[in-house]
Motif scaffolding. Structure first.
Motif, PDB file in Angstrom:
ATOM      1  N   PHE A 184       5.583   2.730   2.285  1.00  0.00           N
ATOM      2  CA  PHE A 184       5.827   1.292   2.274  1.00  0.00           C
ATOM      3  C   PHE A 184       4.621   0.605   1.635  1.00  0.00           C
ATOM      4  CE2 PHE A 184       8.211   2.917   5.898  1.00  0.00           C
ATOM      5  CZ  PHE A 184       9.460   2.337   5.701  1.00  0.00           C
ATOM      6  N   VAL A 185       4.874  -0.421   0.831  1.00  0.00           N
ATOM      7  CA  VAL A 185       3.804  -1.161   0.158  1.00  0.00           C
ATOM      8  C   VAL A 185       3.976  -2.643   0.451  1.00  0.00           C
ATOM      9  CG1 VAL A 185       2.734  -1.760  -2.044  1.00  0.00           C
ATOM     10  CG2 VAL A 185       3.628   0.558  -1.682  1.00  0.00           C
ATOM     11  N   PHE A 186       2.889  -3.287   0.898  1.00  0.00           N
ATOM     12  CA  PHE A 186       2.896  -4.714   1.180  1.00  0.00           C
ATOM     13  C   PHE A 186       1.791  -5.390   0.364  1.00  0.00           C
ATOM     14  CE2 PHE A 186       4.641  -2.631   4.919  1.00  0.00           C
ATOM     15  CZ  PHE A 186       5.812  -3.358   5.129  1.00  0.00           C
ATOM     16  N   ILE A 224       0.402 -10.162   9.136  1.00  0.00           N
ATOM     17  CA  ILE A 224       0.167  -9.047  10.062  1.00  0.00           C
ATOM     18  C   ILE A 224       1.343  -8.900  11.021  1.00  0.00           C
ATOM     19  CG2 ILE A 224      -1.282  -8.222  11.960  1.00  0.00           C
ATOM     20  CD1 ILE A 224      -3.644  -9.640  10.501  1.00  0.00           C
ATOM     21  N   ASP A 225       1.789 -10.017  11.586  1.00  0.00           N
ATOM     22  CA  ASP A 225       2.914  -9.974  12.527  1.00  0.00           C
ATOM     23  C   ASP A 225       4.189  -9.493  11.839  1.00  0.00           C
ATOM     24  OD1 ASP A 225       1.271 -10.903  14.513  1.00  0.00           O
ATOM     25  OD2 ASP A 225       1.922 -12.990  14.356  1.00  0.00           O
ATOM     26  N   GLY A 255      -8.874  -4.679  -3.477  1.00  0.00           N
ATOM     27  CA  GLY A 255      -8.942  -3.738  -2.355  1.00  0.00           C
ATOM     28  C   GLY A 255     -10.231  -3.830  -1.568  1.00  0.00           C
ATOM     29  N   GLN A 256     -10.856  -5.007  -1.570  1.00  0.00           N
ATOM     30  CA  GLN A 256     -12.165  -5.160  -0.928  1.00  0.00           C
ATOM     31  C   GLN A 256     -12.125  -6.013   0.337  1.00  0.00           C
ATOM     32  OE1 GLN A 256     -15.241  -6.646  -3.532  1.00  0.00           O
ATOM     33  NE2 GLN A 256     -16.595  -7.212  -1.847  1.00  0.00           N
ATOM     34  N   HIS A 257     -11.355  -7.102   0.319  1.00  0.00           N
ATOM     35  CA  HIS A 257     -11.401  -8.046   1.437  1.00  0.00           C
ATOM     36  C   HIS A 257     -10.094  -8.080   2.233  1.00  0.00           C
ATOM     37  CE1 HIS A 257     -14.514  -9.834  -1.349  1.00  0.00           C
ATOM     38  NE2 HIS A 257     -15.185  -9.813  -0.214  1.00  0.00           N
ATOM     39  N   ARG A 258      -9.070  -8.718   1.639  1.00  0.00           N
ATOM     40  CA  ARG A 258      -7.863  -9.033   2.385  1.00  0.00           C
ATOM     41  C   ARG A 258      -7.103  -7.797   2.850  1.00  0.00           C
ATOM     42  NH1 ARG A 258      -5.720 -12.948  -2.251  1.00  0.00           N
ATOM     43  NH2 ARG A 258      -6.792 -11.290  -3.418  1.00  0.00           N
ATOM     44  N   SER A 259      -6.878  -6.848   1.954  1.00  0.00           N
ATOM     45  CA  SER A 259      -6.113  -5.660   2.338  1.00  0.00           C
ATOM     46  C   SER A 259      -6.854  -4.838   3.386  1.00  0.00           C
ATOM     47  CB  SER A 259      -5.803  -4.810   1.105  1.00  0.00           C
ATOM     48  OG  SER A 259      -6.992  -4.351   0.488  1.00  0.00           O
ATOM     49  N   VAL A 260      -8.165  -4.782   3.269  1.00  0.00           N
ATOM     50  CA  VAL A 260      -8.968  -4.034   4.250  1.00  0.00           C
ATOM     51  C   VAL A 260      -8.830  -4.681   5.628  1.00  0.00           C
ATOM     52  CG1 VAL A 260     -11.313  -3.368   4.899  1.00  0.00           C
ATOM     53  CG2 VAL A 260     -10.586  -3.213   2.505  1.00  0.00           C
ATOM     54  N   TYR A 261      -8.946  -5.989   5.664  1.00  0.00           N
ATOM     55  CA  TYR A 261      -8.812  -6.729   6.923  1.00  0.00           C
ATOM     56  C   TYR A 261      -7.431  -6.516   7.543  1.00  0.00           C
ATOM     57  CZ  TYR A 261      -7.659 -10.879   9.720  1.00  0.00           C
ATOM     58  OH  TYR A 261      -7.211 -11.723  10.693  1.00  0.00           O
ATOM     59  N   ILE A 262      -6.370  -6.649   6.739  1.00  0.00           N
ATOM     60  CA  ILE A 262      -5.012  -6.485   7.244  1.00  0.00           C
ATOM     61  C   ILE A 262      -4.804  -5.093   7.811  1.00  0.00           C
ATOM     62  CG2 ILE A 262      -2.569  -6.437   6.611  1.00  0.00           C
ATOM     63  CD1 ILE A 262      -3.652  -9.234   6.680  1.00  0.00           C
ATOM     64  N   ARG A 265      -6.462  -4.658  11.208  1.00  0.00           N
ATOM     65  CA  ARG A 265      -5.725  -5.337  12.273  1.00  0.00           C
ATOM     66  C   ARG A 265      -4.447  -4.571  12.636  1.00  0.00           C
ATOM     67  NH1 ARG A 265      -9.894  -7.309  13.143  1.00  0.00           N
ATOM     68  NH2 ARG A 265     -10.477  -9.529  13.100  1.00  0.00           N
ATOM     69  N   LEU A 266      -3.752  -4.055  11.633  1.00  0.00           N
ATOM     70  CA  LEU A 266      -2.542  -3.279  11.907  1.00  0.00           C
ATOM     71  C   LEU A 266      -2.867  -2.001  12.682  1.00  0.00           C
ATOM     72  CD1 LEU A 266      -0.713  -3.674   8.481  1.00  0.00           C
ATOM     73  CD2 LEU A 266       0.058  -4.585  10.686  1.00  0.00           C
TER      74      LEU A 266
END
Length: 298
Positions: A184-186, A224-225, A255-262, A265-266
């Motif tokens: 799956f890719v988001f 995230i939800d 691939g440094q900030h947002r995707s790492v954070y998400i 959290r997941l």
């Protein structure tokens, strides 16, 4: 009895994977002619020798089209008969394969007189497509080192946890390409980007300051939800089909900030409900050649 059929493109790491399986105690056969696959498996099923209890067989492109085309039917027959048969297929991007062949100076097994290396790679992709199509696991080794591939193969075929579903969350940068083994890719590129905050630009999604910035963004919490609900609704079907792993990739621009954070959290969410949850940040320089695992015992 457990049988692993290992196949894939030349240069993608089949030898590394087969050696890892051998280290795990599998009886390994390299480059078996596809025409001999059925009689060999019939022999091992009838045999009382414990050495065949876990067998790994490597198939490559040095078979005819007809022989390769017969493999999916045999695999289906084995699974319907109750034999634990799994197909592992290794692939890589063309440019990476070209680089690897240039470094080793080895000839491609399908090289013919007057045929370029790129043409040989394309021919091999077409020839092995029937096996790739029925593979239970497809691993893209384009950005993997030897040790990373060994580790990944070892954990995905670990016989000590055959009933467990392993869930891997992977962050990546779209500018580097989508991971080839993602189920799956988001896309997180619609979220506010910490890159445009000068104080946050050199940091990553693993840093508390970046996490605080994104924690304050309603869109980030919603994404995230949404992903968590989507995956939670689908996990029962994958468990029912005896799937052993799923890879969920989340991408942003670099691939440094947002995707790492998400992804972090997941992983926190699913670690509380699943026995095996792992994280990989392929876009971060410090983890480009290694996996960081987060595993909770059941």
């Amino acid at each position: 009895m457990q049988i692993i059929i290992l196949s894939g493109l030349s240069g993608a790491g089949k030898s590394v994977a087969l050696h890892m399986l051998e280290d795990l105690g599998y009886y390994c056969i390299d480059n078996m002619p596809a025409a001999l696959l059925k009689p060999f498996i019939a022999h091992t099923v009838r045999s009382s020798e414990k050495i065949y209890a876990r067998t790994a067989i490597s198939l490559d492109a040095r078979n005819s089209d007809a022989e390769i085309s017969s493999v999916p039917m045999l695999i289906d027959e084995l699974k319907r008969s109750g034999i634990d048969c799994e197909v592992l297929f290794l692939t890589a991007e063309d440019d990476e394969l070209l680089l690897r062949f240039a470094e080793t100076r080895r000839a491609h097994p399908l090289s013919r007189q007057g045929e370029t290396l790129r043409e040989a790679i394309a021919s091999e992709r077409r020839l092995l497509e029937p096996i790739a199509h029925v593979a239970d696991q497809v691993i893209d080794t384009s950005r993997m080192g030897v040790h990373q591939l060994r580790d990944l193969v070892g954990r995905r075929v670990d016989p000590r946890a055959p009933e467990r579903l392993s869930l891997q969350f992977e962050s990546f940068g779209f500018k580097h390409g989508i991971p080839g083994d993602a189920d799956f890719v988001f896309d997180a590129r619609s979220l506010p980007n910490p890159y445009w905050e000068s104080a946050l630009r050199p940091l990553t999604g693993l840093d508390p300051a970046v996490a605080r910035f994104l924690d304050e963004q309603p869109a980030a919490r919603e994404l995230i939800d949404d992903i968590a609900r989507f995956m939670t609704a689908r996990l029962p079907a994958y468990r029912a089909s005896a799937r052993r792993y799923l890879t969920v990739a989340v991408g942003c621009t670099g691939g440094q900030h947002r995707s790492v954070y998400i992804v972090e959290r997941l992983a926190e969410i699913f670690t509380s409900t699943l026995p095996v949850v792992r994280v990989r940040h392929s876009g971060l320089a410090q983890s480009a050649t290694e996996l960081r695992g987060s595993v909770r015992s059941a």
